[in-house]
Design a protein around this motif. Structure first.
Motif, PDB file in Angstrom:
ATOM      1  N   GLY A  78      -3.607  13.120   3.320  1.00 62.94           N
ATOM      2  CA  GLY A  78      -3.292  12.180   4.387  1.00 62.94           C
ATOM      3  C   GLY A  78      -2.214  11.195   3.968  1.00 62.94           C
ATOM      4  O   GLY A  78      -1.940  10.999   2.775  1.00 62.94           O
ATOM      5  N   LEU A  79      -1.600  10.552   4.953  1.00 64.11           N
ATOM      6  CA  LEU A  79      -0.558   9.570   4.656  1.00 64.11           C
ATOM      7  C   LEU A  79      -1.091   8.410   3.821  1.00 64.11           C
ATOM      8  O   LEU A  79      -0.368   7.811   3.036  1.00 64.11           O
ATOM      9  CB  LEU A  79       0.042   9.038   5.961  1.00 64.11           C
ATOM     10  CG  LEU A  79       0.867  10.044   6.765  1.00 64.11           C
ATOM     11  CD1 LEU A  79       1.180   9.479   8.138  1.00 64.11           C
ATOM     12  CD2 LEU A  79       2.144  10.406   6.045  1.00 64.11           C
ATOM     13  N   THR A  80      -2.391   8.104   3.970  1.00 68.66           N
ATOM     14  CA  THR A  80      -2.970   6.997   3.202  1.00 68.66           C
ATOM     15  C   THR A  80      -3.026   7.306   1.716  1.00 68.66           C
ATOM     16  O   THR A  80      -3.223   6.405   0.909  1.00 68.66           O
ATOM     17  CB  THR A  80      -4.387   6.686   3.706  1.00 68.66           C
ATOM     18  OG1 THR A  80      -5.158   7.895   3.712  1.00 68.66           O
ATOM     19  CG2 THR A  80      -4.353   6.094   5.094  1.00 68.66           C
ATOM     20  N   ALA A  81      -2.880   8.574   1.336  1.00 67.55           N
ATOM     21  CA  ALA A  81      -2.851   8.923  -0.085  1.00 67.55           C
ATOM     22  C   ALA A  81      -1.487   8.666  -0.696  1.00 67.55           C
ATOM     23  O   ALA A  81      -1.324   8.755  -1.914  1.00 67.55           O
ATOM     24  CB  ALA A  81      -3.230  10.389  -0.272  1.00 67.55           C
ATOM     25  N   VAL A  82      -0.485   8.328   0.151  1.00 70.34           N
ATOM     26  CA  VAL A  82       0.876   8.103  -0.340  1.00 70.34           C
ATOM     27  C   VAL A  82       1.287   6.638  -0.198  1.00 70.34           C
ATOM     28  O   VAL A  82       1.968   6.092  -1.067  1.00 70.34           O
ATOM     29  CB  VAL A  82       1.879   9.003   0.421  1.00 70.34           C
ATOM     30  CG1 VAL A  82       3.298   8.775  -0.073  1.00 70.34           C
ATOM     31  CG2 VAL A  82       1.497  10.474   0.265  1.00 70.34           C
ATOM     32  N   PHE A  83       0.846   5.982   0.878  1.00 73.04           N
ATOM     33  CA  PHE A  83       1.318   4.631   1.171  1.00 73.04           C
ATOM     34  C   PHE A  83       0.182   3.613   1.095  1.00 73.04           C
ATOM     35  O   PHE A  83      -0.933   3.860   1.556  1.00 73.04           O
ATOM     36  CB  PHE A  83       1.950   4.586   2.574  1.00 73.04           C
ATOM     37  CG  PHE A  83       3.116   5.521   2.726  1.00 73.04           C
ATOM     38  CD1 PHE A  83       4.339   5.222   2.159  1.00 73.04           C
ATOM     39  CD2 PHE A  83       2.969   6.715   3.404  1.00 73.04           C
ATOM     40  CE1 PHE A  83       5.411   6.088   2.288  1.00 73.04           C
ATOM     41  CE2 PHE A  83       4.026   7.595   3.542  1.00 73.04           C
ATOM     42  CZ  PHE A  83       5.254   7.276   2.975  1.00 73.04           C
ATOM     43  N   ARG A  84       0.490   2.470   0.535  1.00 76.14           N
ATOM     44  CA  ARG A  84      -0.493   1.391   0.431  1.00 76.14           C
ATOM     45  C   ARG A  84      -0.769   0.755   1.792  1.00 76.14           C
ATOM     46  O   ARG A  84      -1.878   0.356   2.089  1.00 76.14           O
ATOM     47  CB  ARG A  84       0.027   0.290  -0.515  1.00 76.14           C
ATOM     48  CG  ARG A  84       0.088   0.674  -1.977  1.00 76.14           C
ATOM     49  CD  ARG A  84       0.608  -0.520  -2.778  1.00 76.14           C
ATOM     50  NE  ARG A  84       0.778  -0.193  -4.184  1.00 76.14           N
ATOM     51  CZ  ARG A  84      -0.176  -0.281  -5.104  1.00 76.14           C
ATOM     52  NH1 ARG A  84      -1.382  -0.693  -4.742  1.00 76.14           N
ATOM     53  NH2 ARG A  84       0.059   0.044  -6.354  1.00 76.14           N
ATOM     54  N   ASN A  85       0.245   0.619   2.581  1.00 79.94           N
ATOM     55  CA  ASN A  85       0.104  -0.130   3.839  1.00 79.94           C
ATOM     56  C   ASN A  85       0.754   0.629   4.990  1.00 79.94           C
ATOM     57  O   ASN A  85       1.535   1.541   4.798  1.00 79.94           O
ATOM     58  CB  ASN A  85       0.764  -1.506   3.703  1.00 79.94           C
ATOM     59  CG  ASN A  85       2.261  -1.371   3.417  1.00 79.94           C
ATOM     60  OD1 ASN A  85       2.711  -0.347   2.933  1.00 79.94           O
ATOM     61  ND2 ASN A  85       3.019  -2.409   3.722  1.00 79.94           N
TER      62      ASN A  85
END
Length: 666
Positions: A270-277
């Protein structure tokens, strides 16, 4: 001493060192290539490379394999060549084998032709020694190979710069190369040529990436907010649930996951695995109607970059049918999905996921033990999808003979091979156009067929055997396997790129022994089978309790077969203890008494299976076959492998000896 002798001495000075000692080759890609040429390929630097050129027919075949990619690349090549045409450069595009597929420049003159700057030339490093294309493909980096950098003295008049090209799945596709007859001017322009080659290589890659993932959301990233939309440094393709389905070269090189997984492992997360915010904001933006800038994002490696989201293209609605306002097609009938479970938490979560997935044209991979109902789930997914009125085509990849699987899947034109139908045949894949293609036991598909299937899924088109014009498809695939496909990938038995193409989402079916709704399943299957057999669906409480205690190694398939057997043995009053299969009753008696019961009540060969006179030995063979089937838990492909027989022969011998698998399910 002439220049050729000087060059050979320079090469030998590098390659002649003790292999155990550190050398300049450790940090220099040219010297590393010299080492490979001398030590691995046994090439003589003092000789002249004898150019190998593909025949016109083989070159046409190679070009056909990359037809769509070549069209995109050609546009970029024409722009790049316009920048360097006055400098006398020849621009070449090679495939991953180092074969020149396309060419722009002055190759019609004698000198470049003599130097091998022609279409079809083979510049693989193992043949041509150190050179721009071949060494770039091995090193997988942009590099320049000036006159004295070449390995062969016969190539000292060349100056080359090449950059690797990757396909949208991250596989090495080939190289883009600028070459010329070496002069002082060309050597002076090498830094500029190197930057231009790398720049246009990325432009070609990114254009192909956007075309390939045109039906997905694309996140563009750059450290420059003003240029992010037109000059992205990295791109991620993701689906409506925020799961990454593709990453271009820039993303694979610059982005890492939260847990520090090696670069290149972005797909499937998921995108949350790459970006903090702001990852949730990206996902919400993707579900909206318009693409827009979403501000600054911070990665888990503390990089700050600007981003914009590109909305997917949506297919034009059919004539007379209005487009859905939300872009998501209306779901079909979910009744079959809901009926798969009662109060089991794992299954209820799976059904919840399946309902959402069914609404989107997303490929799904179903994993689970043999007999857990993977095809039943696949059919329920199809019925719950907007494709419910279209075809559901099921293919058992383990059951099709290898000699027929290619023609069955892809079809063929009239006269393609001896014995072909006079009118040709439409393949199973094409029959699923607009509907759902179910590939059961995908883990047993031969590797060459995996490659062809990958192309079908990547390009959205199928090429029948004997044909030269691909047929476009609208295809949604549900694949299933009892094998652990990641282990298959590690063993080299399954293509990793095909795995990611199939696993847009993965559903894990739990084994029957872990489910809490066994009583519900028993009664539902019993009702169906009783109706089919015209029998009573009544069952004694003791018999039901025994069914609930059994571990069911064959899962739902074995349960259905056991109930079918019990109904056949029962009288009008319904199923009693003695009507259950011996395996079920034996499990409740303990190991010793259970074995006694099995020995007394389970014949090794079913009644009526004794062969006619003159065919002695088949009863003994039947016992051996039965023992082998049991030792492999009735997995026919494993039994066939041990006995060195094909699967069809195993089935024939089972029928001959009257052996009925406890996991057999029609």
């Amino acid at each position: 001493m002439n220049p050729s002798q000087n060059h050979v001495e320079a090469v030998m000075k590098v390659v002649g060192r003790d292999a155990a000692l550190p050398t300049l080759a450790d940090d220099n890609p040219i010297h590393r290539s010299w080492m490979r040429c001398y030590r691995d390929y046994s090439l003589d630097p003092s000789s002249r490379y004898r150019l190998q050129v593909e025949s016109s027919s083989r070159l046409r075949e190679r070009r056909a394999q990359h037809e769509r990619y070549l069209r995109t690349a050609r546009a970029g090549m024409e722009q790049l060549h316009a920048q360097v045409a006055d400098l006398g450069y020849v621009l070449m595009l090679a495939d991953a084998d180092g074969i020149t597929l396309d060419l722009l420049g002055t190759a019609s003159t004698e000198a470049p032709m003599r130097a091998g700057l022609i279409a079809g030339a083979n510049w693989h490093e193992q043949l041509a020694g150190t050179n721009g294309i071949g060494t770039c493909l091995v090193e997988r980096r942009t590099l320049s190979c000036d006159s004295r950098d070449h390995y062969y003295v016969g190539n000292l008049d060349l100056s080359c710069t090449a950059t690797p090209l990757y396909d949208p799945e991250g596989e090495l596709m080939g190289a883009l190369d600028l070459s010329t007859i070496s002069t002082a001017e060309s050597r002076g322009s090498q830094p500029l040529i190197s930057r231009l080659t790398a720049l246009y290589g990325r432009m070609i890659e990114d254009a192909n990436f956007i075309r390939h993932f045109g039906d997905r959301w694309i996140l563009k990233l750059s450290r420059n907010a003003a240029l992010v939309d037109v000059n992205a440094e990295a791109m991620l393709a993701f689906d409506g649930d925020g799961v990454i389905v593709g990453a271009n070269s820039g993303a694979r090189a610059q982005l890492q996951l939260i847990d520090g997984v090696a670069r290149g492992g972005l797909v499937g997360h998921g995108l949350t695995a790459v970006f903090r915010n702001r990852a949730v904001d990206i996902w919400r933006l993707a579900c909206g109607a318009e693409a827009d800038e979403c501000g600054a994002l911070e990665t888990w490696t503390d990089q700050v970059c600007y981003a914009t989201v590109r909305a997917p293209r949506r297919p034009a609605p059919a004539s007379g049918q209005p487009a859905a306002a939300s872009g998501v097609a209306a779901p079909g009938n979910v009744a079959e999905l809901e009926a798969l479970a009662d109060d089991d938490p794992q299954m209820n979560q799976l059904i919840h996921q399946a309902r959402r997935l069914a609404r989107r044209p997303l490929n799904v991979l179903i994993q689970g033990e043999t007999g857990t109902g993977k095809e039943v789930l696949a059919k329920a997914l199809h019925q719950a999808s907007p494709r419910a009125a279209q075809a559901f085509v099921a293919i058992n990849c383990a059951a099709l003979p290898e000699s027929l699987i290619e023609s069955e899947l892809f079809g063929y034109l009239p006269g393609t091979f001896t014995g072909a139908r006079s009118r040709g045949m439409v393949g199973l894949i094409q029959r699923a156009d607009g509907g759902t293609l179910f590939l059961d036991e995908i883990g047993d598909m031969p590797l060459p067929l995996q490659t062809r299937l990958l192309r079908v899924l990547s390009e959205g088109e199928v090429l029948p055997l004997g044909g030269d014009k691909p047929i476009p498809l609208r295809l949604t695939v549900i694949a299933a396997s009892h094998r652990r496909l990641r282990e298959q990938i590690a063993a080299g038995a399954f293509r990793e790129d095909l795995y990611y193409r199939l696993s847009g989402a993965t559903l894990q079916l739990p084994p029957l022994r872990e489910r809490r709704d066994l009583a519900y399943l028993v009664r539902r299957i019993l009702r169906d089978e009783a109706c089919a057999l015209g029998a009573s669906e009544a069952i004694a409480p003791q018999a039901l309790e025994l069914l609930l205690q059994y571990r069911w190694p064959g899962n739902i398939r074995e349960l259905r077969n056991a109930l079918r057997y019990a109904l056949s043995m029962a009288d009008a009053r319904g199923i009693d203890l003695d009507d259950l299969p011996a395996e079920v009753r034996a499990a409740a008696l303990g190991p010793s008494r259970g074995l006694e019961l099995l020995a007394a009540s389970t014949p090794s060969v079913q009644p009526g299976a004794v062969e006619a006179p003159g065919r002695a030995g088949h009863v003994g063979d039947g016992q051996q076959l039965l023992d082998t089937l049991r030792s492999h838990h009735w997995v026919i492909s494993d039994v066939a492998r041990e006995l060195n027989l094909c699967r069809a022969t195993i089935y024939r011998r089972m029928k001959r000896h009257g052996i009925v698998a406890p996991t057999q399910f029609c």
